[in-house]
Enzyme design. Sequence first.
Site, PDB file in Angstrom:
ATOM      1  N   ASP A 126      -9.823  18.356  39.138  1.00  0.00           N
ATOM      2  CA  ASP A 126      -9.894  19.602  39.817  1.00  0.00           C
ATOM      3  C   ASP A 126      -8.889  20.585  39.513  1.00  0.00           C
ATOM      4  OD1 ASP A 126     -12.373  18.837  40.860  1.00  0.00           O
ATOM      5  OD2 ASP A 126     -11.553  18.512  42.919  1.00  0.00           O
ATOM      6  N   LYS A 127      -9.021  21.851  39.459  1.00  0.00           N
ATOM      7  CA  LYS A 127      -8.097  22.880  39.117  1.00  0.00           C
ATOM      8  C   LYS A 127      -6.652  22.664  40.023  1.00  0.00           C
ATOM      9  CE  LYS A 127      -7.129  27.832  38.622  1.00  0.00           C
ATOM     10  NZ  LYS A 127      -7.740  29.371  38.708  1.00  0.00           N
TER      11      LYS A 127
END
Length: 298
Positions: free
Chosen positions: A139-140
Amino acid sequence: MYMVKKGEWCEIVVPSHWSCTIEQLLKDRWQVPKKLLHQYRMEKSVIVNGEAKRWSEELQAGDVLRVRMFLEEDLGVVPEYMNVDILYEDDHILIVNKPIGMDTHPADKGGKHTLANGVAYYLQAAGVATKVRHIHRLDKDTSGAVVFAKHALAGAIMDRLLHERKIKRTYMALVEGKLKEKQGVIDAPIGRDRHHAVRRRVSPKGDRAVTHYELIRYMPKERLSLVELQLETGRTHQIRVHMSYIGHPLAGDHLYGSRTSFITRQALHARQIRLLHPITEEMVEISAPIPADITNLL
């Protein structure tokens, strides 16, 4: 195992435990995909002791096997200079430490400002003309180790290893509250949340998801627990969903119910990768240093 890159070719001195034919090596041991296997056959991309032999011939210990692995390819993403933190690299694998706040790869063709763009620039600068292949993603706002393959065969083998759960990924997280059990397994299917475009949730109709956790330390002042986690499966937001499901959302993960305000992202870090090397079958184990926003709370 002796192995060296020579231009487009990978030269390997056949070890004694490879007691098989050329075809068995390609089809059974490496499990080369059909399309790539056909390409190898048509282009005579496998040579033993300087000759293109029949694939039914037995490989002998000490034979010099050459496989044309390193074909020139388009990078597939726009190269963009950034300070890429390399954790491990050889001619087949690249493992990179992804920083906080960066996507693993672009969402659209021509997209920029992702880890894949930085890897593309790094490869281009090193004279490696190959497609940027991430084997998994983070995830970012999750930091830590991401594996890339440096050619099609390594990519195909590691994709299979990931599917077979043979790439072991260990995460560190700070979660809210004190876990009742020292260790445990969360086996709860995960699906989309029809009320939210991004969020996932535990759902009977979802895909099977299994997370192993172990409590490392409880910090009563912050009311946080440091937890080590391992994934058996790789569902979107799996750790975030599972820890929230058992009442311990990740610190800073407001999408899944965190009330912590002293960290600005979900406190999750991909700490360690363990995998069998796709070509040599030797164990590769690397660790990514825990970022400051987590260590400052420990």
